[in-house]
Motif scaffolding. Structure first.
Motif, PDB file in Angstrom:
ATOM      1  N   GLU A  89       0.850  -1.195   0.000  1.00 50.90           N
ATOM      2  CA  GLU A  89       0.000   0.000   0.000  1.00 50.90           C
ATOM      3  C   GLU A  89       0.885   1.244   0.000  1.00 50.90           C
ATOM      4  O   GLU A  89       1.912   1.282   0.662  1.00 50.90           O
ATOM      5  N   ARG A 104      -8.343   3.185   0.647  1.00 57.17           N
ATOM      6  CA  ARG A 104      -7.912   2.267   1.709  1.00 57.17           C
ATOM      7  C   ARG A 104      -9.048   1.370   2.181  1.00 57.17           C
ATOM      8  O   ARG A 104      -8.831   0.228   2.587  1.00 57.17           O
ATOM      9  N   CYS A 120      -7.253  -1.948  -2.696  1.00 56.90           N
ATOM     10  CA  CYS A 120      -6.443  -2.102  -1.494  1.00 56.90           C
ATOM     11  C   CYS A 120      -7.067  -3.163  -0.603  1.00 56.90           C
ATOM     12  O   CYS A 120      -8.274  -3.119  -0.324  1.00 56.90           O
ATOM     13  N   GLU A 122      -5.980  -5.969   2.905  1.00 57.64           N
ATOM     14  CA  GLU A 122      -4.996  -6.272   3.940  1.00 57.64           C
ATOM     15  C   GLU A 122      -4.754  -7.769   3.949  1.00 57.64           C
ATOM     16  O   GLU A 122      -5.689  -8.564   4.030  1.00 57.64           O
ATOM     17  N   ALA A 133      -1.151  -3.958   4.624  1.00 55.55           N
ATOM     18  CA  ALA A 133      -1.968  -3.365   3.562  1.00 55.55           C
ATOM     19  C   ALA A 133      -1.257  -3.505   2.224  1.00 55.55           C
ATOM     20  O   ALA A 133      -0.056  -3.272   2.108  1.00 55.55           O
ATOM     21  N   TRP A 135      -1.685  -3.203  -2.250  1.00 50.57           N
ATOM     22  CA  TRP A 135      -2.403  -2.782  -3.449  1.00 50.57           C
ATOM     23  C   TRP A 135      -2.296  -3.867  -4.505  1.00 50.57           C
ATOM     24  O   TRP A 135      -1.224  -4.463  -4.704  1.00 50.57           O
ATOM     25  N   GLU A 160       0.601  -0.134   9.956  1.00 45.15           N
ATOM     26  CA  GLU A 160       1.347  -0.311   8.726  1.00 45.15           C
ATOM     27  C   GLU A 160       2.691  -0.999   8.938  1.00 45.15           C
ATOM     28  O   GLU A 160       3.539  -0.975   8.067  1.00 45.15           O
TER      29      GLU A 160
END
Length: 201
Positions: A89, A104, A120, A122, A133, A135, A160
């Motif tokens: 991410e 997000r 996005c 997780e 996270a 993408w 994160e």
């Protein structure tokens, strides 16, 4: 089941030993992948993430995006043969290559003028012990309804896997991501691998 090419994967990792998967690790060098199977691409992210320069304690300043052409090769392969590419991410590669940043909270959005889509998610929703996270960029695939939003669990303070600037200054080493090795943080969970395989099959 269709044959799938897994590009930029760990040697003897989770994509090895699967009859439907042709794994391309560092030894085979996925930059030379000729096609024509659909692909799952995990291009290296070190020079694209928040610490692309090497981090606060780096002694050598790195160059943003200096990955030897791995990301652009992965993006080309996904667009050419169909497939999915995953990156952390907030990857700077999205902006550099003109891809729209996904929200997000989740959900697919158009990524580019070429028919690509991005979202996005997780990885904590798919077997990773941290939220991680991520993408995704897909091209030539049906869009799956994925597990959107924050992954459940107890590791919420390090959303994160990074500390605040103040915490780094105090060299605080707490939280799930600090307890994981670099290899553990980078590992692809089996459940996440299976999700990606199902997307391209």
């Amino acid at each position: 089941m269709k044959k799938i090419a897994a590009l930029f994967v760990e040697t003897n990792g989770v994509y090895f030993g699967l009859p439907s998967v042709d794994p391309w690790d560092q030894v085979r060098d996925a930059r030379g992948y000729p096609g024509s199977h659909r692909v799952i691409a995990h291009p290296p992210c070190e020079r694209w993430g928040r610490y692309w320069s090497g981090g606060p304690s780096a002694t050598v300043r790195r160059i943003k995006g200096d990955d030897g052409g791995c990301f652009v090769t992965a993006l080309w392969a996904v667009r050419q043969f169909g497939g999915v590419l995953e990156h952390p991410e907030a990857s700077h590669a999205w902006r550099i290559f003109g891809l729209n940043a996904p929200p997000r909270k989740g959900g697919w959005v158009p990524a580019d003028p070429y028919g690509g889509w991005t979202c996005c998610i997780e990885q904590g929703n798919y077997g990773h012990v941290a939220r991680k996270a991520t993408w995704l960029y897909v091209h030539g695939l049906d869009l799956f309804d994925l597990k959107w939003g924050s992954a459940p669990g107890t590791f919420k303070l390090l959303d994160e896997c990074y500390h605040s600037k103040e915490e780094r200054a105090r060299k605080i080493k707490t939280g799930i991501c600090q307890r994981l090795s670099k290899r553990q943080r980078a590992a692809t969970p089996i459940e996440f691998r299976d999700l990606l395989i199902s997307m391209v099959s």
